[in-house]
Write a protein that holds these residues in place. Sequence first.
Motif, short mmCIF file in Angstrom:
data_model
loop_
_atom_site.label_atom_id
_atom_site.label_comp_id
_atom_site.label_asym_id
_atom_site.label_seq_id
_atom_site.Cartn_x
_atom_site.Cartn_y
_atom_site.Cartn_z
N THR A 1 0.35 -1.47 0.42
CA THR A 1 -0.03 -0.11 0.10
C THR A 1 1.05 1.34 0.13
O THR A 1 2.13 0.97 -0.09
N PRO A 2 0.61 2.65 -0.15
CA PRO A 2 1.19 4.03 -0.13
C PRO A 2 2.21 3.60 0.65
O PRO A 2 3.27 4.20 1.19
N THR A 3 1.37 3.63 1.44
CA THR A 3 1.79 3.42 3.31
C THR A 3 3.22 2.70 3.80
O THR A 3 3.57 2.12 4.67
N LYS A 4 2.23 1.31 3.15
CA LYS A 4 3.20 0.29 3.45
C LYS A 4 3.79 -0.90 1.95
O LYS A 4 2.64 -1.90 1.97
N PRO A 5 4.16 0.11 1.77
CA PRO A 5 5.04 -0.46 0.20
C PRO A 5 5.73 -2.36 0.56
O PRO A 5 5.99 -2.42 1.35
N VAL A 6 5.57 -3.27 -0.50
CA VAL A 6 6.34 -4.27 -0.56
C VAL A 6 7.75 -4.22 0.02
O VAL A 6 8.99 -2.94 -0.75
N GLY A 7 8.31 -4.84 0.83
CA GLY A 7 9.66 -4.43 1.12
C GLY A 7 9.51 -4.04 2.36
O GLY A 7 10.33 -4.63 2.76
N THR A 8 8.11 -3.75 2.70
CA THR A 8 7.53 -3.05 4.43
C THR A 8 8.59 -3.99 5.52
O THR A 8 7.26 -4.99 5.07
N VAL A 9 8.73 -4.95 6.31
CA VAL A 9 9.62 -5.49 7.28
C VAL A 9 9.40 -5.11 8.47
O VAL A 9 10.68 -3.84 8.90
N CYS A 10 8.42 -5.71 9.85
CA CYS A 10 8.93 -5.26 11.13
C CYS A 10 9.23 -6.61 11.98
O CYS A 10 9.07 -7.22 11.59
N PHE B 1 11.90 -1.73 8.28
CA PHE B 1 12.70 -1.80 7.23
C PHE B 1 12.43 -1.92 6.36
O PHE B 1 10.72 -2.06 5.66
N ASN B 2 12.88 -0.75 5.02
CA ASN B 2 12.25 -1.46 3.50
C ASN B 2 12.92 -1.65 2.88
O ASN B 2 14.05 -1.69 2.71
N LEU B 3 12.55 -3.49 2.93
CA LEU B 3 14.42 -3.98 2.16
C LEU B 3 13.53 -3.74 0.85
O LEU B 3 12.82 -4.07 0.18
#
Length: 439
Positions: free
Chosen positions: A368-377, A407-409
């Motif tokens: 999503t715009p706030t949690k794009p692909v690659g967002t990892v907690c 992280f934005n991986l």
Amino acid sequence: MKALIVSIGDELVLGQTLDTNSAWIAARLAELGCDVAAHVTVGDDKTAIESLLRQTLQRDDPPDLLLISGGLGPTEDDLTREALADTLGVGLTLHEPWLEQIRTFFRQRGREMPRRNSVQAMIPTGAELIWNDHGTAAGIDARFERAGRAVRVLAMPGVPGEMKPMFEKSVRPIVSGASVGAVILQRTLHTFGLGESSVAERLGDLMRRDRNPSVGTTVSEAVVSLRINARFASVQDAINATERTIAECRAALGNLIYGADGQTLAQAVAQLLTQEKGTVATAESCTGGLVAKYLTDIPGSSQYFQQGFVVYSNEAKRQRLGVNENLLHVHGAVSEPVVLAMARGARRLAGSSYALAISGIAGPDGGTPTKPVGTVCIALAHLAPATRPLAKGVDREDEVNAYARTFNLPGDRAMIRDRAAKTALAMLRFRLLGEPLPF
Ligand code: AMP
Ligand code: MG
């Protein structure tokens, strides 16, 4: 001393078979202090093989050694011996003892030698035959002279299981006899967390091209490795200079360097956990058990690995780990409050000293715009050591330190999952080292 490595085979040129022989031979030559000028691959084509041999042998600065693998079989497409003979300007001579050996090879297997195999006993006139203890393709040892310079041509079978023992038994002594006065020592250090250019920036002058030992970087599966190559006249000089360079690399990168040579990040973590008799549990969503796999790849992992939860759905996070429904609803499954709850839940249920939890968006969909692909907690929970006295009225369960990071991986699904798992391992490693995460 300088060598050219040649591999022969259509399957190699077409990319159907990976040329592992050249890599293996190059590593052996480096051990022996022999420089490799180039690797060349040619198909099963007599004209192409001959043209390569001619070009190489007739140069003004030919290599001292030409190491060939492949094309020594009995079939129409095995053309190394003919191409070599033609290049040398000689015919082929029958090697009687080897013909007898081939016959024996078949007899021992209860078979008659097919006529076609007799060609494997033909070698260029004037060359010597190299015995093959594991098959019917004998090797060839030929010498060529050009403008007063000697070129030694050593042809070996393509089958790795035959080439390697032949190299060790017959080729290694020839190369080591010819390459006195040089030692090449190679070491590799591994880092995780910084990109290649950031590592290079920190190394600065250590990466200068004219430095000996030289330091170069390579990247594989998010691990940035430093390749140290030392070239000296004596083994002791090479060892000393390499140790000094390793110390300088460590000074530049600190604990970002987690290991050397074959060591993995999980092994480095395992070592630290074992030292402090710590145990770990995992709670994984997007990595599907990858952290647990990495930690249990190591023999003896039952010493420190307690339990792994793969909690993919919200339902599983709630039911298995007791993650509060409200947290999931308010923050979403990929959020720091949720991974913190997952880590705390997994640690409590497993009774381990540490727990790692991961939840992220590996893609390709779901961003999503706030949690794009690659967002990892990722969260790490850590029970206060039993040796530490508890404050009055405080239950040990309340003494859990936990922290989470987002992280934005980069990369595709497989890369994001792999980086997420390794980042979690790195978080645990720096906690075990008592240092903040340096990236
Ligand atoms: P050859 O000696 O050319 O008949 O090769 C026999 C088999 O060995 C081939 O079919 C390949 O499977 C394997 N092979 C040949 N050359 C190589 C190479 N450079 N690296 C790895 N495998 C090889
Ligand atoms: Mg072949």
